[in-house]
Design an enzyme around this catalytic site. Sequence first.
Site, PDB file in Angstrom:
ATOM      1  N   LYS A   1       0.796  -1.231   0.000  1.00 28.38           N
ATOM      2  CA  LYS A   1       0.000   0.000   0.000  1.00 28.38           C
ATOM      3  C   LYS A   1       0.834   1.289   0.000  1.00 28.38           C
ATOM      4  O   LYS A   1       0.403   2.333   0.486  1.00 28.38           O
ATOM      5  CB  LYS A   1      -0.996   0.040   1.173  1.00 28.38           C
ATOM      6  N   SER A   2       2.029   1.182  -0.586  1.00 30.67           N
ATOM      7  CA  SER A   2       2.920   2.345  -0.604  1.00 30.67           C
ATOM      8  C   SER A   2       3.063   2.981  -1.980  1.00 30.67           C
ATOM      9  O   SER A   2       3.880   3.876  -2.170  1.00 30.67           O
ATOM     10  CB  SER A   2       4.301   1.930  -0.075  1.00 30.67           C
TER      11      SER A   2
ATOM     12  N   THR B   1       1.555  -0.038  -7.428  1.00 32.36           N
ATOM     13  CA  THR B   1       0.827  -0.037  -8.697  1.00 32.36           C
ATOM     14  C   THR B   1       1.098   1.253  -9.473  1.00 32.36           C
ATOM     15  O   THR B   1       1.235   1.249 -10.700  1.00 32.36           O
ATOM     16  CB  THR B   1      -0.690  -0.181  -8.411  1.00 32.36           C
TER      17      THR B   1
ATOM     18  N   THR C   1       8.401  -6.724  -5.603  1.00 33.15           N
ATOM     19  CA  THR C   1       8.475  -7.457  -4.340  1.00 33.15           C
ATOM     20  C   THR C   1       7.992  -6.595  -3.185  1.00 33.15           C
ATOM     21  O   THR C   1       8.170  -5.374  -3.202  1.00 33.15           O
ATOM     22  CB  THR C   1       9.913  -7.954  -4.046  1.00 33.15           C
ATOM     23  N   HIS C   2       7.373  -7.269  -2.195  1.00 30.42           N
ATOM     24  CA  HIS C   2       7.028  -6.596  -0.935  1.00 30.42           C
ATOM     25  C   HIS C   2       7.962  -7.069   0.185  1.00 30.42           C
ATOM     26  O   HIS C   2       7.707  -6.790   1.359  1.00 30.42           O
ATOM     27  CB  HIS C   2       5.587  -6.935  -0.526  1.00 30.42           C
TER      28      HIS C   2
ATOM     29  N   SER D   1      -4.765   2.770   4.254  1.00 31.38           N
ATOM     30  CA  SER D   1      -4.931   2.104   2.969  1.00 31.38           C
ATOM     31  C   SER D   1      -4.908   0.583   3.149  1.00 31.38           C
ATOM     32  O   SER D   1      -5.727  -0.146   2.562  1.00 31.38           O
ATOM     33  CB  SER D   1      -3.798   2.549   2.028  1.00 31.38           C
TER      34      SER D   1
ATOM     35  N   TYR E   1       6.312   8.281  -1.641  1.00 32.63           N
ATOM     36  CA  TYR E   1       4.986   8.439  -2.264  1.00 32.63           C
ATOM     37  C   TYR E   1       4.582   9.919  -2.284  1.00 32.63           C
ATOM     38  O   TYR E   1       4.117  10.447  -3.289  1.00 32.63           O
ATOM     39  CB  TYR E   1       3.991   7.604  -1.441  1.00 32.63           C
TER      40      TYR E   1
HETATM   41  S1  PPS Z   1      -0.528  -3.055  -3.163  1.00 25.67           S
HETATM   42  O1  PPS Z   1      -1.811  -3.818  -2.971  1.00 25.67           O
HETATM   43  O2  PPS Z   1       0.359  -3.249  -2.001  1.00 25.67           O
HETATM   44  O3  PPS Z   1       0.135  -3.379  -4.423  1.00 25.67           O
HETATM   45  O4  PPS Z   1      -0.996  -1.532  -3.157  1.00 25.67           O
HETATM   46  P1  PPS Z   1      -0.125  -0.311  -3.705  1.00 25.67           P
HETATM   47  O5  PPS Z   1      -0.271  -0.226  -5.168  1.00 25.67           O
HETATM   48  O6  PPS Z   1       1.252  -0.373  -3.157  1.00 25.67           O
HETATM   49  O7  PPS Z   1      -0.839   0.932  -3.019  1.00 25.67           O
HETATM   50  C1  PPS Z   1      -2.185   1.248  -3.256  1.00 25.67           C
HETATM   51  C2  PPS Z   1      -2.368   2.699  -2.842  1.00 25.67           C
HETATM   52  O8  PPS Z   1      -1.736   3.541  -3.830  1.00 25.67           O
HETATM   53  C3  PPS Z   1      -2.723   4.445  -4.331  1.00 25.67           C
HETATM   54  N1  PPS Z   1      -2.451   4.788  -5.741  1.00 25.67           N
HETATM   55  C4  PPS Z   1      -2.170   6.048  -6.121  1.00 25.67           C
HETATM   56  N2  PPS Z   1      -2.005   7.186  -5.412  1.00 25.67           N
HETATM   57  C5  PPS Z   1      -1.748   8.317  -6.115  1.00 25.67           C
HETATM   58  N3  PPS Z   1      -1.659   8.363  -7.466  1.00 25.67           N
HETATM   59  C6  PPS Z   1      -1.815   7.240  -8.204  1.00 25.67           C
HETATM   60  N4  PPS Z   1      -1.728   7.305  -9.529  1.00 25.67           N
HETATM   61  C7  PPS Z   1      -2.070   6.010  -7.523  1.00 25.67           C
HETATM   62  N5  PPS Z   1      -2.280   4.733  -7.923  1.00 25.67           N
HETATM   63  C8  PPS Z   1      -2.515   4.010  -6.818  1.00 25.67           C
HETATM   64  C9  PPS Z   1      -4.023   3.663  -4.171  1.00 25.67           C
HETATM   65  O9  PPS Z   1      -5.125   4.525  -4.320  1.00 25.67           O
HETATM   66  C10 PPS Z   1      -3.821   3.112  -2.763  1.00 25.67           C
HETATM   67  O10 PPS Z   1      -3.862   4.131  -1.769  1.00 25.67           O
HETATM   68  P2  PPS Z   1      -5.202   4.597  -0.993  1.00 25.67           P
HETATM   69  O11 PPS Z   1      -4.726   5.541   0.072  1.00 25.67           O
HETATM   70  O12 PPS Z   1      -5.838   3.374  -0.434  1.00 25.67           O
HETATM   71  O13 PPS Z   1      -6.039   5.298  -2.006  1.00 25.67           O
END
Ligand code: PPS
Length: 300
Positions: A52-53, A56, A112-113, A143, A198
Amino acid sequence: MAQAEKMEKKSSLMNVLEIDGVPLPVISKEIWARVCHFQARPDDLILATYPKSGTTWIHEILDMIHNVGDVEKCQRATSTDRHPFIELTFTHKEKLDLDWAIEMPSPRMLKTHLPSHLIPPSIWKQNCKIIYVARNPKDCLVSFYHFHRMTSMLPDPQSLEKFLEKFMAGNVVCGSWYDHVKGWWAAKDKHQILYLFYEDVKKNPKREIHKMLEFLGKTLSEEVIDKIVYHTSFDVMKQNPMANQTALPSHIFDHSISNFMRKGMPGDWKNHFTVAMNETFDKHYKKMMAGTTLTFCTEI
Ligand code: PPS
């Protein structure tokens, strides 16, 4: 899916395996020995994150860099089907991400996590480039909490209060956030690691993309960089079915409970933490982060 069936699914998947005191998804269990012996190649690029950092998001940016801003090429498959995780595989997939990674032609991008001390040793030996992304713990926690609610791959978080306790204790999948961010922070002094935040990417995506390009030894025109900034913004990615994770089966990610692309906004934790929770968290944070030069920004 009926609620009872959903809960059964959740409970069957919520066991975790501890490796060196780090809880990892049960899905890593059968392949752990193979993960340790994974053979990295010198031109592999590793994207490492605590869950969740922004995995993606940065993955999308890196894929767009690799494809010189070609949006169509980046929409060739979903995010999860473009580049593999080393130690994880989504439960609906027939093939292990690890096997996919092994067969993949170079240059590979691998996700990787894992905390730095559990990374397959060949990644260090081959001196692979690694991009690490860290997110402030309060937003990461919120998140992660919502993610636990919407995915059948993780246990029910019960309540934010209960999840906060687990998160602080490192009793969550991938272990302690504190150990993760500090471990990778220390590793960056010895290896080829670009350590990103982030919140910095949110504040100034263009500047951070320039950092990524320099680290990768690549150049792109300002026009292409602007295109990457646009297509990887939260609002655009949220509408992109190849990036917003809506293509995953609903028994794995139930977007009716919470969207994967949920808020994407530093400071959202303020809508969730009570004053008491914040005080408890800050006190613990101070203790856990004492002595490190690593600092986080919890709003922008
Ligand atoms: S995972 O499941 O661990 O792979 O999740 P991860 O992709 O690391 O993190 C998901 C959070 O990243 C936010 N996210 C974004 N934030 C800003 N801009 C963009 N483009 C973006 N894409 C993904 C996503 O909304 C999740 O955060 P939260 O706070 O839940 O919205």
